[in-house]
Scaffold this motif. Sequence first.
Motif, short mmCIF file in Angstrom:
data_model
loop_
_atom_site.label_atom_id
_atom_site.label_comp_id
_atom_site.label_asym_id
_atom_site.label_seq_id
_atom_site.Cartn_x
_atom_site.Cartn_y
_atom_site.Cartn_z
N LYS A 56 0.84 -1.19 0.00
CA LYS A 56 0.00 0.00 0.00
C LYS A 56 0.88 1.25 0.00
O LYS A 56 1.75 1.41 0.86
CB LYS A 56 -0.91 0.01 1.22
CG LYS A 56 -1.92 -1.13 1.24
CD LYS A 56 -2.81 -1.07 2.49
CE LYS A 56 -3.82 -2.22 2.49
NZ LYS A 56 -4.67 -2.18 3.71
N LEU A 57 0.66 2.12 -0.97
CA LEU A 57 1.41 3.36 -1.10
C LEU A 57 0.49 4.52 -0.82
O LEU A 57 -0.64 4.57 -1.34
CB LEU A 57 1.99 3.49 -2.51
CG LEU A 57 2.78 2.30 -3.04
CD1 LEU A 57 3.07 2.47 -4.53
CD2 LEU A 57 4.07 2.15 -2.27
N SER A 58 0.93 5.48 -0.03
CA SER A 58 0.09 6.64 0.27
C SER A 58 0.93 7.88 0.48
O SER A 58 2.04 7.83 1.01
CB SER A 58 -0.78 6.37 1.51
OG SER A 58 0.02 6.13 2.64
N VAL A 59 0.38 9.02 0.06
CA VAL A 59 1.00 10.33 0.23
C VAL A 59 -0.07 11.28 0.72
O VAL A 59 -1.19 11.31 0.20
CB VAL A 59 1.58 10.86 -1.10
CG1 VAL A 59 2.15 12.25 -0.91
CG2 VAL A 59 2.66 9.93 -1.62
N ASN A 60 0.28 12.05 1.74
CA ASN A 60 -0.67 13.01 2.30
C ASN A 60 -0.06 14.40 2.27
O ASN A 60 0.94 14.66 2.94
CB ASN A 60 -1.03 12.61 3.75
CG ASN A 60 -2.24 13.38 4.25
OD1 ASN A 60 -2.51 14.48 3.82
ND2 ASN A 60 -2.96 12.76 5.19
N SER A 61 -0.65 15.30 1.46
CA SER A 61 -0.16 16.67 1.33
C SER A 61 -1.18 17.62 1.95
O SER A 61 -2.37 17.58 1.59
CB SER A 61 0.06 17.03 -0.13
OG SER A 61 0.39 18.38 -0.28
N THR A 62 -0.72 18.46 2.85
CA THR A 62 -1.63 19.41 3.51
C THR A 62 -2.15 20.46 2.53
O THR A 62 -3.21 21.04 2.75
CB THR A 62 -0.91 20.12 4.66
OG1 THR A 62 0.29 20.73 4.16
CG2 THR A 62 -0.54 19.13 5.76
N ASN A 63 -1.44 20.69 1.45
CA ASN A 63 -1.85 21.73 0.49
C ASN A 63 -2.72 21.23 -0.65
O ASN A 63 -3.60 21.95 -1.12
CB ASN A 63 -0.60 22.40 -0.11
CG ASN A 63 0.23 23.12 0.93
OD1 ASN A 63 -0.31 23.71 1.87
ND2 ASN A 63 1.55 23.08 0.78
N SER A 64 -2.48 19.99 -1.09
CA SER A 64 -3.18 19.53 -2.30
C SER A 64 -3.99 18.25 -2.13
O SER A 64 -4.66 17.83 -3.06
CB SER A 64 -2.16 19.35 -3.44
OG SER A 64 -1.09 18.53 -3.03
N GLY A 65 -3.94 17.60 -0.99
CA GLY A 65 -4.76 16.41 -0.77
C GLY A 65 -3.91 15.17 -0.53
O GLY A 65 -2.77 15.26 -0.09
N ASP A 66 -4.50 14.00 -0.82
CA ASP A 66 -3.77 12.74 -0.59
C ASP A 66 -3.95 11.81 -1.77
O ASP A 66 -4.86 11.95 -2.58
CB ASP A 66 -4.25 12.07 0.70
CG ASP A 66 -5.74 11.73 0.65
OD1 ASP A 66 -6.08 10.72 0.03
OD2 ASP A 66 -6.54 12.51 1.23
#
Length: 380
Positions: A296-306
């Motif tokens: 499972k790969l995930s990225v969470n950006s406070t400015n643009s989403g996840d």
Amino acid sequence: MQFSIKRDILLRSLNLVQGVIEKKNTLPILSNVLLEVKENKLLIIGTDLDLVFYDEIRDIEVIKEGSTTTSATILFDILRKISANSEIKFELKTENKLSLKSDNSDFNLKCLPVDSFPNFSDNFDENEITLKCSKLLKLLNKTKISISNDDTRHYLNGIFLHLTESGANTYLTGVATDSHRLSSSSIEIDGAKNFNSLILPKKTVFQLCNLLQENDGNIAVKIGESKIQFQIGNTKLTSKVIDGKFPDYRKVVPEGNNKTLVVLSKDFIESIERVITVSLDRKEGVKIVINKENIKLSVNSTNSGDGNGLYGHVDNNEFEVLMTFKDVDIPLAVCGDVLGWQSPVQVSKHMRDAQLNGFEWVDLLRKIQADHNKELGLDD
């Protein structure tokens, strides 16, 4: 001095000289390249005092012997803009004027006296090591990504070359670290019992890579007291080595890892590329959760989403890693089609070091912990 030479032959040498000569110099002579014609050959030398490039060209027509120095950058730019395979005629009109003629072009370049150009002595051991250019290039490419740019730790500003043994085999091993990650690669060699460990400077590494990319044969390596010389045919690259002691990197390489993952590099990097799209500057970490069925790969950006994604695989151990995109991207690009990945034990609640083994290559991702830095003497 008067001679003629094919443009493409001279351009190749001057192209390599460009990486050696610094663009800004306190000594004007160091911006120049030495051209010396004698014994029916042209000797080309460029230097920054720490690194020296020599090339010997025999495919020339000599009318009169002699020598001079002229701007390496200007001469290179002129040749680039002259038609390919043109014949160029050089003539030293006076001590400070070099004439260059080709087709419908005519240039007069300013020169500096040869007496002002640095002299270099080649005091190297009689013993030399012969390596395949492709193998040495592979070693350098797999380690140079971790060279440090921190000038306060000059002994990390290069690749540590030394001999290692495994069973009856001897290997030339290169190691580099910036105290955040560590890369290591080894190639098997014969007859190198007297090789002394050294640290090859970053600039030398990159210039050597440029030289190796253009050659498929063998390279001879000679080591002096404080210098090292590489020779391919009539081309030589001589460099000072970094004066300092490289840390004992073996202390931070985890042993006994029991969690292993093997993936196809191209497919895996494409999966990461998709989820990292939500991060505009790619500074956010990529969270990788590995279980029995998939990754499972995930990225969470406070400015643009996840962003989230899955990468399928079978029969792997379960563990979790958090790293930046660059940490994942570079080793995947270097290791080729298949990447073997081992994860050591967890060292903190929020961070793991990840050890990647890709065909004799190790990259310790993320920051080496404070206790490791203390062992290496790298703590601030």
